[in-house]
Design a protein around this motif. Sequence first.
Motif, short mmCIF file in Angstrom:
data_model
loop_
_atom_site.label_atom_id
_atom_site.label_comp_id
_atom_site.label_asym_id
_atom_site.label_seq_id
_atom_site.Cartn_x
_atom_site.Cartn_y
_atom_site.Cartn_z
N PRO A 166 3.15 5.97 11.07
CA PRO A 166 2.05 6.92 11.33
C PRO A 166 0.71 6.32 10.93
O PRO A 166 0.64 5.28 10.26
N SER A 167 -0.36 7.01 11.32
CA SER A 167 -1.73 6.68 10.89
C SER A 167 -2.18 5.29 11.33
O SER A 167 -2.95 4.63 10.64
N VAL A 168 -1.73 4.86 12.50
CA VAL A 168 -2.18 3.59 13.08
C VAL A 168 -3.23 3.88 14.14
O VAL A 168 -3.02 4.71 15.03
N PHE A 169 -4.38 3.21 14.04
CA PHE A 169 -5.43 3.39 15.03
C PHE A 169 -5.05 2.69 16.34
O PHE A 169 -4.58 1.56 16.32
N ALA A 186 -7.09 7.13 19.54
CA ALA A 186 -6.08 8.03 18.98
C ALA A 186 -5.46 7.38 17.76
O ALA A 186 -5.68 6.19 17.49
N LYS A 187 -4.70 8.18 17.02
CA LYS A 187 -3.93 7.69 15.88
C LYS A 187 -2.47 8.04 16.11
O LYS A 187 -2.18 9.08 16.68
N THR A 188 -1.58 7.17 15.64
CA THR A 188 -0.16 7.50 15.76
C THR A 188 0.18 8.70 14.87
O THR A 188 -0.36 8.87 13.78
N PRO A 211 -1.25 0.57 9.40
CA PRO A 211 -1.68 1.95 9.16
C PRO A 211 -2.92 2.04 8.29
O PRO A 211 -3.22 1.13 7.53
N ASP A 212 -3.63 3.14 8.41
CA ASP A 212 -4.91 3.34 7.74
C ASP A 212 -4.70 3.38 6.22
O ASP A 212 -4.02 4.25 5.70
N CYS A 223 0.01 2.78 3.58
CA CYS A 223 -0.63 1.54 3.15
C CYS A 223 -1.58 1.82 2.00
O CYS A 223 -2.19 2.89 1.93
N TYR A 224 -1.74 0.83 1.11
CA TYR A 224 -2.58 1.00 -0.06
C TYR A 224 -3.74 0.00 -0.09
O TYR A 224 -4.69 0.18 -0.86
N ARG A 225 -3.67 -1.04 0.75
CA ARG A 225 -4.68 -2.09 0.75
C ARG A 225 -4.99 -2.52 2.18
O ARG A 225 -4.12 -2.48 3.05
N LYS A 226 -6.22 -2.97 2.38
CA LYS A 226 -6.58 -3.51 3.69
C LYS A 226 -5.69 -4.69 4.06
O LYS A 226 -5.37 -4.90 5.23
#
Length: 357
Positions: A166-169, A186-188, A211-212, A223-226
Motif C-alpha cells: 500500500p501507499s505507493v505513488f 493515485a496511490k495504491t 511506499p511513502d 516504510c520508515y526511511r527514504k
Amino acid sequence: GNSTSSQTFQYPANYPGIIQVGAVEYNGGKIKTADFSSGSPMLTVSAPGRDILSTMPQKNSEGYDKNSFVSEDNDGYYGFMSGTSMATPHVSGIVALLYQKYPEAKPWQLRMLLEKSAIDIDENGIDERSGYGLLHANALEQDLPQNGGSNFSVAVSDAYGTWKLPSVFVSLIGKSKDGRNVRYFAKTNEDGVANFYHIALGNYNIIVGGPDSVEKTGLPNTCYRKAEERQFEKTLNIDSESGDLFVKFSSKAILTLITKPENLKIIFEKLTNSGKTKVEKEVDFSSINTHDFSSFSGIYRIKATIPQKATSNLTINGEIELNDIKIPISGVILKDATQTILSDKISEWWTVFGNAE
C-alpha cells in the motif's frame, strides 16, 4: 478552482476520470476565460462563471450575503456570484441530459461528448486555461463515442509477489490519442492496487515510487526511511478499454559490523501481521563482519546477542547498505545484559522487499 494558477494538485479536480471545469466571462461580444479561473492540462471545458444569478442563504443563515436580494415572486434569496462553482452547474446540467439520453454511458464517453462539441476560445485548440473550449449543448446531438477511455490499474508487490504494497505513488504522464498533455495520479490501496478509472487512451510514462515513508493518509505505514522506498518506470501505450500493470519491487540490504564483541550472534526478527515478531534467521558473526539479507521481504528488527552477560557496556557499530545508501547503525549491550537492538536515529525497524534474482 479560483486561484488563477495552472496546476495538477487540486482535488477532487485531479482525480482520474473527473470532468474539470473552468469559468468564462462575456465582455463586449467576446467570450474568454475569467481571470480568476484556475488552469490545468486536464481541464475539460469551460462554462459561464462571472456574475451568475444564483440562490443565496437566507438572512440569519450561515453564509448570508448582505448584497443578496429577495424575489417578490417567491420570497427566495438571490444574488450574483462568480467562480468555477458557478460554471460547474452548467456542465452538470448538460451531463444530466446526456445521461438521460445515454443511461448506460461511461464517464469518459460523456467527457468526450463535451470535448468534441465545445466551442474553441482563447488560444487555438486545446489549452490549459479553457480546455477544449466553451460548453455547448449540441453535445446532445452527438453520437456516443465507442473508443477513447480506459479503466487501468497498477498493482505493486514485493519481489516474490506475496506482499501487496500500500501507499505507493503511481503517476501516469503522457499524451492522449488526440494529442493533449494528460496526467493522472493515485496511490495504491491496502490491496496494493492503484486504480485509474475512465482515463484517456494514449501513450504514458508510468512512474511508480514508494511506499511513502511519511504516509499520513490512513494507509498502513510500511516504510520508515527514504532509502527503503523504491522506484519503477515504464512507457506504455494504453489503447484498450481496460488494462493493468504488475510491478515488483526489490531491495539490496547488507549488514556490516565495524566494532563488535566476540561470540556475537545476529538475529533477524520479522514483524508479523499480528504485530508480533518471529525469528527469520540467526547468523553467527564470530568470524564474519558482513551479511547480505537482500533476499528477505518484510519489516525486520536486527538483534545482537552474546551467550553470557556482559561484564561492562559493549558498543556495537556498523552500517546497513540499503539500496546503495549506507546508513550508520549502533547498539549497546549494557552491563549484565546479553542483547541489544541495532538501529539508526530513525527506527529499529527496517523494510526490504526481497530480491528474486
